[in-house]
Design a protein around this motif. Structure first.
Motif, PDB file in Angstrom:
ATOM      1  N   VAL A  85      54.395  61.601  69.527  1.00  0.00           N
ATOM      2  CA  VAL A  85      54.909  60.241  69.424  1.00  0.00           C
ATOM      3  C   VAL A  85      55.864  60.136  68.229  1.00  0.00           C
ATOM      4  CG1 VAL A  85      54.287  57.829  68.987  1.00  0.00           C
ATOM      5  CG2 VAL A  85      52.897  59.213  70.528  1.00  0.00           C
ATOM      6  N   CYS A  86      57.089  59.706  68.514  1.00  0.00           N
ATOM      7  CA  CYS A  86      58.063  59.441  67.455  1.00  0.00           C
ATOM      8  C   CYS A  86      57.814  58.019  66.954  1.00  0.00           C
ATOM      9  CB  CYS A  86      59.469  59.577  68.020  1.00  0.00           C
ATOM     10  SG  CYS A  86      60.754  58.874  66.977  1.00  0.00           S
ATOM     11  N   PRO A  87      57.820  57.793  65.634  1.00  0.00           N
ATOM     12  CA  PRO A  87      57.523  56.459  65.097  1.00  0.00           C
ATOM     13  C   PRO A  87      58.447  55.369  65.643  1.00  0.00           C
ATOM     14  CG  PRO A  87      57.623  58.070  63.334  1.00  0.00           C
ATOM     15  CD  PRO A  87      58.060  58.778  64.584  1.00  0.00           C
ATOM     16  N   SER A  88      59.678  55.717  65.984  1.00  0.00           N
ATOM     17  CA  SER A  88      60.566  54.669  66.479  1.00  0.00           C
ATOM     18  C   SER A  88      60.772  54.670  67.992  1.00  0.00           C
ATOM     19  CB  SER A  88      61.909  54.722  65.758  1.00  0.00           C
ATOM     20  OG  SER A  88      62.258  56.032  65.431  1.00  0.00           O
ATOM     21  N   CYS A  89      60.580  55.804  68.652  1.00  0.00           N
ATOM     22  CA  CYS A  89      60.851  55.854  70.102  1.00  0.00           C
ATOM     23  C   CYS A  89      59.604  55.881  70.965  1.00  0.00           C
ATOM     24  CB  CYS A  89      61.668  57.080  70.466  1.00  0.00           C
ATOM     25  SG  CYS A  89      63.068  57.377  69.421  1.00  0.00           S
ATOM     26  N   GLY A  90      58.489  56.243  70.397  1.00  0.00           N
ATOM     27  CA  GLY A  90      57.305  56.448  71.223  1.00  0.00           C
ATOM     28  C   GLY A  90      57.205  57.902  71.625  1.00  0.00           C
ATOM     29  N   VAL A 106      62.154  67.729  65.545  1.00  0.00           N
ATOM     30  CA  VAL A 106      62.882  66.461  65.562  1.00  0.00           C
ATOM     31  C   VAL A 106      62.679  65.772  66.904  1.00  0.00           C
ATOM     32  CG1 VAL A 106      64.676  67.197  63.938  1.00  0.00           C
ATOM     33  CG2 VAL A 106      65.011  67.558  66.376  1.00  0.00           C
ATOM     34  N   CYS A 107      62.845  64.454  66.870  1.00  0.00           N
ATOM     35  CA  CYS A 107      62.791  63.654  68.082  1.00  0.00           C
ATOM     36  C   CYS A 107      64.067  63.909  68.875  1.00  0.00           C
ATOM     37  CB  CYS A 107      62.667  62.188  67.702  1.00  0.00           C
ATOM     38  SG  CYS A 107      62.949  61.067  69.079  1.00  0.00           S
ATOM     39  N   LYS A 108      63.937  64.204  70.154  1.00  0.00           N
ATOM     40  CA  LYS A 108      65.133  64.495  70.956  1.00  0.00           C
ATOM     41  C   LYS A 108      65.947  63.235  71.228  1.00  0.00           C
ATOM     42  CE  LYS A 108      64.848  68.878  73.185  1.00  0.00           C
ATOM     43  NZ  LYS A 108      65.018  69.613  74.424  1.00  0.00           N
ATOM     44  N   LYS A 109      65.306  62.077  71.091  1.00  0.00           N
ATOM     45  CA  LYS A 109      66.027  60.825  71.349  1.00  0.00           C
ATOM     46  C   LYS A 109      66.831  60.367  70.149  1.00  0.00           C
ATOM     47  CE  LYS A 109      63.596  58.157  74.879  1.00  0.00           C
ATOM     48  NZ  LYS A 109      62.559  57.127  75.017  1.00  0.00           N
ATOM     49  N   CYS A 110      66.156  60.223  68.996  1.00  0.00           N
ATOM     50  CA  CYS A 110      66.852  59.619  67.851  1.00  0.00           C
ATOM     51  C   CYS A 110      67.161  60.628  66.755  1.00  0.00           C
ATOM     52  CB  CYS A 110      66.032  58.448  67.287  1.00  0.00           C
ATOM     53  SG  CYS A 110      64.509  58.940  66.499  1.00  0.00           S
ATOM     54  N   GLY A 111      66.633  61.831  66.864  1.00  0.00           N
ATOM     55  CA  GLY A 111      66.943  62.853  65.891  1.00  0.00           C
ATOM     56  C   GLY A 111      66.139  62.803  64.607  1.00  0.00           C
TER      57      GLY A 111
HETATM   58 ZN   LIG Z   1      62.765  59.015  67.936  1.00  0.00          ZN
END
Ligand SMILES: [Zn+2]
Length: 116
Positions: A85-90, A106-111
């Motif tokens: 779970v990414c803190p900002s994207c889920g 790293v989060c693939k969505k927001c980096g």
């Molecule tokens: Zn993210």
């Protein structure tokens, strides 16, 4: 050398670490989120807090001050059934980047870096 590399090769490397927050994406407890308690790399399974809780009957043991009854305990689930779970994207897919001399997740969505 490239400053950012995203691994595309399939490998057995486990991207989940202890104390990560993960979301269950399939199975009986799909949708639940919890903290990773333990990792079993050989079997590719993990224990997640409050996920796949089973009730166990416990015998009383006065020497250990254990009362008999029913105790709840997490059971192992496959790593492929959870997402970090990414803190900002889920829940997201994990990418990898090199920061200096170390590799971070790293989060693939927001980096956002998912490692401390
Ligand atoms: Zn993210």
């Amino acid at each position: 050398m490239a400053t950012a590399t995203v691994s595309t090769t399939k490998h057995k490397h486990i991207d989940i670490k202890r104390n990560d927050t993960v979301k269950v994406i399939s199975g009986r407890d799909a949708g639940k989120e919890g903290r990773v308690l333990r990792i079993f790399p050989k079997t590719g399974r993990i224990l997640v807090e409050h996920v796949m809780v089973v009730k166990k009957h416990v015998r009383p043991n006065p020497q250990k001050n254990v009362k008999g009854g029913i105790a709840e305990q997490e059971s192992r689930i496959a790593i492929s059934n959870v997402q970090l779970v990414c803190p900002s994207c889920g829940p997201v897919r994990i990418g990898h980047e090199e920061r200096g001399d170390r590799k971070v997740r790293v989060c693939k969505k927001c980096g956002t870096t998912l490692d401390k």
